[in-house]
Design a protein around this motif. Structure first.
Motif, PDB file in Angstrom:
ATOM      1  N   SER A  30       0.261  -0.914   0.327  1.00  0.00           N
ATOM      2  CA  SER A  30       0.054   0.088  -0.060  1.00  0.00           C
ATOM      3  C   SER A  30       0.697   0.987   0.174  1.00  0.00           C
ATOM      4  O   SER A  30       0.604   2.506  -1.236  1.00  0.00           O
ATOM      5  CB  SER A  30      -0.796  -0.277   1.209  1.00  0.00           C
ATOM      6  N   VAL A  31       1.824   0.877   0.796  1.00  0.00           N
ATOM      7  CA  VAL A  31       2.908   2.651   0.718  1.00  0.00           C
ATOM      8  C   VAL A  31       3.640   2.480  -0.635  1.00  0.00           C
ATOM      9  O   VAL A  31       3.493   3.135  -1.327  1.00  0.00           O
ATOM     10  CB  VAL A  31       4.098   2.258   1.810  1.00  0.00           C
ATOM     11  N   GLN A  32       4.189   1.469  -1.046  1.00  0.00           N
ATOM     12  CA  GLN A  32       4.431   1.540  -2.687  1.00  0.00           C
ATOM     13  C   GLN A  32       3.401   2.358  -3.602  1.00  0.00           C
ATOM     14  O   GLN A  32       4.157   2.952  -4.262  1.00  0.00           O
ATOM     15  CB  GLN A  32       4.601  -0.069  -3.229  1.00  0.00           C
ATOM     16  N   GLU A  87      -0.964  13.633   5.133  1.00  0.00           N
ATOM     17  CA  GLU A  87      -1.704  14.679   5.511  1.00  0.00           C
ATOM     18  C   GLU A  87      -0.748  15.466   6.383  1.00  0.00           C
ATOM     19  O   GLU A  87      -0.511  14.228   7.307  1.00  0.00           O
ATOM     20  CB  GLU A  87      -2.628  13.872   6.550  1.00  0.00           C
ATOM     21  N   ILE A  88      -0.501  16.991   6.811  1.00  0.00           N
ATOM     22  CA  ILE A  88       0.188  17.356   8.079  1.00  0.00           C
ATOM     23  C   ILE A  88      -1.326  17.360   9.255  1.00  0.00           C
ATOM     24  O   ILE A  88      -1.497  18.005   9.300  1.00  0.00           O
ATOM     25  CB  ILE A  88       0.686  18.528   7.402  1.00  0.00           C
ATOM     26  N   LYS A  89      -0.162  16.787  10.063  1.00  0.00           N
ATOM     27  CA  LYS A  89      -1.226  17.407  11.854  1.00  0.00           C
ATOM     28  C   LYS A  89      -0.420  17.528  12.420  1.00  0.00           C
ATOM     29  O   LYS A  89       1.153  17.915  12.137  1.00  0.00           O
ATOM     30  CB  LYS A  89      -1.118  15.386  11.883  1.00  0.00           C
ATOM     31  N   GLN A  90      -0.728  18.010  13.492  1.00  0.00           N
ATOM     32  CA  GLN A  90       0.222  18.572  14.627  1.00  0.00           C
ATOM     33  C   GLN A  90      -0.495  17.992  16.234  1.00  0.00           C
ATOM     34  O   GLN A  90      -1.233  16.869  16.213  1.00  0.00           O
ATOM     35  CB  GLN A  90      -0.389  19.475  15.704  1.00  0.00           C
ATOM     36  N   SER A  91       0.471  17.834  17.009  1.00  0.00           N
ATOM     37  CA  SER A  91       0.776  16.478  18.013  1.00  0.00           C
ATOM     38  C   SER A  91       0.912  17.032  19.019  1.00  0.00           C
ATOM     39  O   SER A  91       0.457  18.052  19.396  1.00  0.00           O
ATOM     40  CB  SER A  91       2.477  15.733  18.421  1.00  0.00           C
ATOM     41  N   TYR A 100       3.803  16.092  12.291  1.00  0.00           N
ATOM     42  CA  TYR A 100       3.566  15.166  11.648  1.00  0.00           C
ATOM     43  C   TYR A 100       2.892  15.154  10.490  1.00  0.00           C
ATOM     44  O   TYR A 100       1.956  15.044  10.434  1.00  0.00           O
ATOM     45  CB  TYR A 100       3.997  13.976  12.513  1.00  0.00           C
ATOM     46  N   PHE A 101       3.747  13.726   9.439  1.00  0.00           N
ATOM     47  CA  PHE A 101       2.308  13.593   8.270  1.00  0.00           C
ATOM     48  C   PHE A 101       1.933  11.551   9.173  1.00  0.00           C
ATOM     49  O   PHE A 101       2.742  11.303   9.425  1.00  0.00           O
ATOM     50  CB  PHE A 101       2.821  13.706   7.305  1.00  0.00           C
ATOM     51  N   VAL A 102       1.059  11.591   7.552  1.00  0.00           N
ATOM     52  CA  VAL A 102       0.798  10.547   7.857  1.00  0.00           C
ATOM     53  C   VAL A 102       0.396   9.912   6.434  1.00  0.00           C
ATOM     54  O   VAL A 102       0.069  11.382   6.070  1.00  0.00           O
ATOM     55  CB  VAL A 102      -0.545  10.230   7.984  1.00  0.00           C
ATOM     56  N   LEU A 103       0.275   8.940   5.908  1.00  0.00           N
ATOM     57  CA  LEU A 103       0.107   8.600   4.628  1.00  0.00           C
ATOM     58  C   LEU A 103      -0.950   7.735   4.839  1.00  0.00           C
ATOM     59  O   LEU A 103      -0.993   6.594   5.429  1.00  0.00           O
ATOM     60  CB  LEU A 103       1.187   7.564   4.061  1.00  0.00           C
ATOM     61  N   LYS A 104      -1.406   7.976   3.865  1.00  0.00           N
ATOM     62  CA  LYS A 104      -3.039   7.446   4.139  1.00  0.00           C
ATOM     63  C   LYS A 104      -3.600   6.495   2.275  1.00  0.00           C
ATOM     64  O   LYS A 104      -3.458   7.163   1.956  1.00  0.00           O
ATOM     65  CB  LYS A 104      -4.782   8.133   4.087  1.00  0.00           C
ATOM     66  N   ALA A 105      -4.446   5.112   2.652  1.00  0.00           N
ATOM     67  CA  ALA A 105      -4.660   4.569   1.200  1.00  0.00           C
ATOM     68  C   ALA A 105      -6.279   5.406   0.692  1.00  0.00           C
ATOM     69  O   ALA A 105      -6.091   6.130   1.223  1.00  0.00           O
ATOM     70  CB  ALA A 105      -5.158   3.181   1.993  1.00  0.00           C
ATOM     71  N   ARG A 106      -6.656   5.433  -0.076  1.00  0.00           N
ATOM     72  CA  ARG A 106      -6.882   5.435  -1.141  1.00  0.00           C
ATOM     73  C   ARG A 106      -8.617   5.191  -0.723  1.00  0.00           C
ATOM     74  O   ARG A 106      -9.834   6.529  -0.576  1.00  0.00           O
ATOM     75  CB  ARG A 106      -7.697   4.555  -2.159  1.00  0.00           C
ATOM     76  N   ASN A 107      -8.380   4.570   0.708  1.00  0.00           N
ATOM     77  CA  ASN A 107     -10.000   3.875   1.257  1.00  0.00           C
ATOM     78  C   ASN A 107      -9.392   5.019   3.016  1.00  0.00           C
ATOM     79  O   ASN A 107     -10.156   5.150   3.883  1.00  0.00           O
ATOM     80  CB  ASN A 107      -9.770   2.542   1.917  1.00  0.00           C
ATOM     81  N   TYR A 108      -8.449   6.268   2.558  1.00  0.00           N
ATOM     82  CA  TYR A 108      -8.296   6.906   3.909  1.00  0.00           C
ATOM     83  C   TYR A 108      -7.853   6.281   5.486  1.00  0.00           C
ATOM     84  O   TYR A 108      -7.906   6.918   6.068  1.00  0.00           O
ATOM     85  CB  TYR A 108      -9.072   7.634   4.081  1.00  0.00           C
ATOM     86  N   GLN A 109      -7.322   5.568   4.926  1.00  0.00           N
ATOM     87  CA  GLN A 109      -7.100   4.373   6.423  1.00  0.00           C
ATOM     88  C   GLN A 109      -5.546   4.364   6.403  1.00  0.00           C
ATOM     89  O   GLN A 109      -4.519   4.903   5.539  1.00  0.00           O
ATOM     90  CB  GLN A 109      -7.315   2.736   6.402  1.00  0.00           C
ATOM     91  N   VAL A 110      -4.859   5.190   8.161  1.00  0.00           N
ATOM     92  CA  VAL A 110      -3.382   5.281   7.602  1.00  0.00           C
ATOM     93  C   VAL A 110      -2.966   3.919   7.736  1.00  0.00           C
ATOM     94  O   VAL A 110      -2.953   3.517   8.041  1.00  0.00           O
ATOM     95  CB  VAL A 110      -3.945   6.032   9.103  1.00  0.00           C
TER      96      VAL A 110
END
Length: 112
Positions: free
Chosen positions: A46-48, A58-62, A68-78
């Motif tokens: 999924s990362v590939q 998506e950049i977020k705030q701790s 920090y950022f998260v990488l999401k799949a097309r179904n919006y799951q991190v």
């Protein structure tokens, strides 16, 4: 150009996770814990697939107000989470590193 690699590891609790490392060995993305190694391998796929797509980040705030950022799949799951950065600009550079290294097919199984 040197490219990064994935490492599959087994946690103390018996679950699996992966890290995406840049060519210099720095961890640039970490997965959640998975029940099986096959699930972790699916996460790497999924990362590939999603890493080259800017819209999947998506950049977020701790809680300590660090970006920090998260990488999401097309179904919006991190799929993966970055380290904490000192600035949004630094987080954006981290995203660029994942887009560059996230398509790597070099997968190292360290679960043995």
């Amino acid at each position: 150009m040197a490219i990064g690699h994935f490492e599959i590891k087994k946690a103390r609790n018996g679950r699996y996770h992966f890290e995406l490392k840049a060519s210099n060995g720095e961890i640039i993305l970490t997965s959640e814990l998975y029940a099986t190694k096959a699930s972790a391998e699916n996460g790497i796929s999924s990362v590939q697939h999603n890493a080259p797509e800017e819209t999947q980040y998506e950049i977020k705030q701790s809680s300590t107000n660090q970006p920090y950022f998260v990488l999401k799949a097309r179904n919006y799951q991190v799929i993966g989470i970055s380290e904490l950065y000192s600035s949004v600009s630094a987080a954006r550079h981290g995203i660029l590193a994942v887009t560059r290294h996230g398509t790597s097919t070099d997968i190292r199984d360290l679960t043995h």
